[in-house]
Every structure is written in structure tokens, then in C-alpha cells.
Design a protein around this motif. Sequence first.
Motif, mmCIF file in Angstrom:
data_model
loop_
_atom_site.group_PDB
_atom_site.id
_atom_site.type_symbol
_atom_site.label_atom_id
_atom_site.label_comp_id
_atom_site.label_asym_id
_atom_site.label_seq_id
_atom_site.Cartn_x
_atom_site.Cartn_y
_atom_site.Cartn_z
ATOM 1 N N ASP A 141 0.848 -1.185 0.000
ATOM 2 C CA ASP A 141 0.000 0.000 0.000
ATOM 3 C C ASP A 141 0.888 1.242 0.000
ATOM 4 N N GLU A 142 0.267 2.406 0.145
ATOM 5 C CA GLU A 142 0.996 3.652 -0.006
ATOM 6 C C GLU A 142 2.017 3.905 1.096
ATOM 7 N N GLU A 143 1.915 3.150 2.181
ATOM 8 C CA GLU A 143 2.908 3.270 3.250
ATOM 9 C C GLU A 143 4.075 2.306 3.048
ATOM 10 N N GLY A 144 4.026 1.519 1.987
ATOM 11 C CA GLY A 144 5.077 0.549 1.731
ATOM 12 C C GLY A 144 6.399 1.211 1.375
ATOM 13 N N LYS A 145 7.457 0.443 1.506
ATOM 14 C CA LYS A 145 8.796 0.945 1.215
ATOM 15 C C LYS A 145 8.920 1.309 -0.262
ATOM 16 N N LEU A 146 9.507 2.470 -0.527
ATOM 17 C CA LEU A 146 9.780 2.884 -1.900
ATOM 18 C C LEU A 146 11.170 2.385 -2.282
ATOM 19 N N ASN A 147 11.226 1.640 -3.364
ATOM 20 C CA ASN A 147 12.465 0.968 -3.750
ATOM 21 C C ASN A 147 12.639 1.048 -5.268
ATOM 22 N N VAL A 287 0.057 -4.039 -5.959
ATOM 23 C CA VAL A 287 -0.381 -2.908 -5.145
ATOM 24 C C VAL A 287 -1.849 -3.025 -4.758
ATOM 25 N N SER A 288 -2.159 -2.417 -3.635
ATOM 26 C CA SER A 288 -3.524 -2.358 -3.121
ATOM 27 C C SER A 288 -4.169 -1.042 -3.518
ATOM 28 N N SER A 289 -5.441 -1.102 -3.844
ATOM 29 C CA SER A 289 -6.184 0.106 -4.209
ATOM 30 C C SER A 289 -7.142 0.549 -3.109
ATOM 31 N N ALA A 290 -6.975 0.026 -1.888
ATOM 32 C CA ALA A 290 -7.929 0.317 -0.817
ATOM 33 C C ALA A 290 -7.992 1.800 -0.476
ATOM 34 N N LYS A 291 -6.844 2.485 -0.496
ATOM 35 C CA LYS A 291 -6.818 3.879 -0.066
ATOM 36 C C LYS A 291 -7.586 4.781 -1.027
ATOM 37 N N ILE A 292 -7.377 4.617 -2.327
ATOM 38 C CA ILE A 292 -8.078 5.486 -3.277
ATOM 39 C C ILE A 292 -9.579 5.210 -3.255
ATOM 40 N N GLU A 293 -9.970 3.976 -3.039
ATOM 41 C CA GLU A 293 -11.385 3.642 -2.968
ATOM 42 C C GLU A 293 -12.067 4.362 -1.804
#
Length: 357
Positions: A141-147, A287-293
Motif C-alpha cells: 500500500d501507499e505506506e510501503g517501502k519505496l524501492n 499494489v492495493s487500491s484500498a486507499k483510493i477507494e
Amino acid sequence: MATVRGQHGNIQKVLLTGHLGYVGTVTAPVLAEAGIQVTGCDINLFDRADFAPGGTVPDIPNLGKDIRDLTVEDLKGFDAVVHLAALSNDPLGQLRPGLTQQINHEGTIHVAKQAKAAGVSRFVFASSCSNYGRAGEGFVDEEGKLNPQTDYGVSKVLAERDLKPLADDNFTPTFLRFATAYGASPRMRFDIVLNNLIAHAYTSGRILMMSDGTPWRPIIHVEDMARAFLATLEADPKAISGEAFNVCRTENNYQIRDLAEIVAKTVPGAHIDYAADAGPDNRSYRVSSAKIEKSIPGFKPKWDAVRGAQQIYDAVKACDLKVEDFEGRKYKRLAQLEALLQENQLDKDFRRTEPIV
């Protein structure tokens, strides 16, 4: 003229950078149909990529400036900026080292600062799920590590980092981390995965796999990308200011080999073929789309890979696509830029050497 009147906003005038590209030529009509007055800003590098089955390139006013040269005066009077303009894929990062950062990162921050100083209230940034790079097997999700694994991914991560502090009560930057695009457009690309697999399948009967097919990718239709921009303009600024959103459907994460199987079922007689040097690709993410939903409920994607593959196949069949078209400069961004450099239509910093007509 009707206006976009979301519960929390009234966006009437939008500057759309990159409006003459693959995504922009689809986005401009979607915004206009919602009653928004759209002005573009594009130096029109990809005019060879006109693709009749994808529709007509929108005829809207164009500032015609390099984004690095935009001024406060250029931005005055707009309610929002939708910022698409960028060097658009990973191989471009190797063509002129440093330019991806100069345009995608520094150029983005320049436009945002000019917009904020001009009184623009919203800045919607086209970021990327490639920020996650090598993310392992689970959903991120959007809190995941950026790599990020490429210059392109790094440029998007840095742009997000430097946009976030600009947020305040009067300026709402939002970062849309788009999945990998696909689908027909008036300015077509065949250097992105599903479009490329269909093009190979139609022109050669081979579904050419450049990796071992195991990497995961979320994908999104270009029309759904346009809908995401519109929904973000309509969203509550308190819910989106300084926030990143994965733009996809959670169920639209596919392994590349799954996409190949879909193509095989779509294009008659096509078979899957692995390149001689096909191996693992270290870019793999779901990726998860839960946040935008939750935060942008107006975003309602309509496409999936099966329907999209059929659309692309119907389009390439309608124009009887040739190998020399999709493998040459016409529909491949890197090849077109290399040719413009050789023809001295671009200088070493990717600035136009002649005014935009």
C-alpha cells in the motif's frame, strides 16, 4: 458551460501539461466533457504517433512551452494543474543521464512552485507505482517501502518528496501512483507491456516475452487514468492534500505471463515465445487500491486486461499495424527522441530547437 462541482470544490480552469501525449490526449476530452475549460502545455514531441483507431487528438489551446520555462504569469487564472509532462519510461533514463531528474523531478517542482505562487489551488501529479520497484510477493500500500530500480522511478519518488512540503490550506498537491498503462489512445504507444504484447502477436504471431514472465505488475487502462484525474479534482482537498494514491484495482495485478495468456486467447493463432535472454526482472510489485477507494470515491475504473486486450487487438487490426511501425520511431518514445536528437530538432537538454507550430 457546466463546471465540475464536487462536494468540496469548483474547478473551472485546468492546465494539463503533456496534453499531446499518450495519456494526455485521452485525459483532455474527459476533463472537457465534465465542463472544465482545459488548456494544454506540450512541446509536441510525439506527433508521429497519431493513431486513428484510438481517436482524435484534442484541439485545445496550448501554451507550447517547455515545463522548465513556465512562469507565474503562465499559471495565473487556473484553478488546478494536472501534471503529466515527463520523460515517460525507463530506457529514456539511459539516453541522456541526468535529464530524467532535471525534467521529471526538478521540472515538476518548478511547475508546482509557479502554480502555488500564481494562486492555483490544486496540483495533481502523475506519479508511478514503479516507485515500489522490487516489493516482494505481498500487496503493497501507499505506506510501503519505496524501492525504485530506475532513474524514472527515482525521479517520481523525489518529486513526491519535494511536493509534499508545499501543501497548505491554499495549495493541495496530490500524487497519483499510476499502475502500468495500456489501451488505445490518439497518440499511441507500443513500448508498454500489454500494448506491446498485442502488437507482437498481431504482426508476427509471437507473443514475445522479454522476461521469464514471473514479475507482477498492476495495470490500468488509459481511460481509467483520465477518470482518476477527474475524480481527484472533485475530491475533498482535506482527504488528498499531500497524499499518495495507488491508481489501479487490486484485482488488476497480473504476472506478465498471465497477460501473455490473455493475449494468446485474444489474438487468433498467436503463441507465447520467450526471448533468448529472457530472465527474471527485478521490478516486481503488487499494489492495493484500498486507499483510493476510500478517499477518492468518485474514481470508478471500468477496464480489465481481458477487455483491454480485445480493444487493442481490434485497434491494431483496424489499421493493419506493421512491424516497422511499432518497432520504429512512430510508436516508441525512445526511438522518436533519438531521431529528434539526430535531426537537431532537440538540443542536448531536450529543448526544442525550433518554435512549436
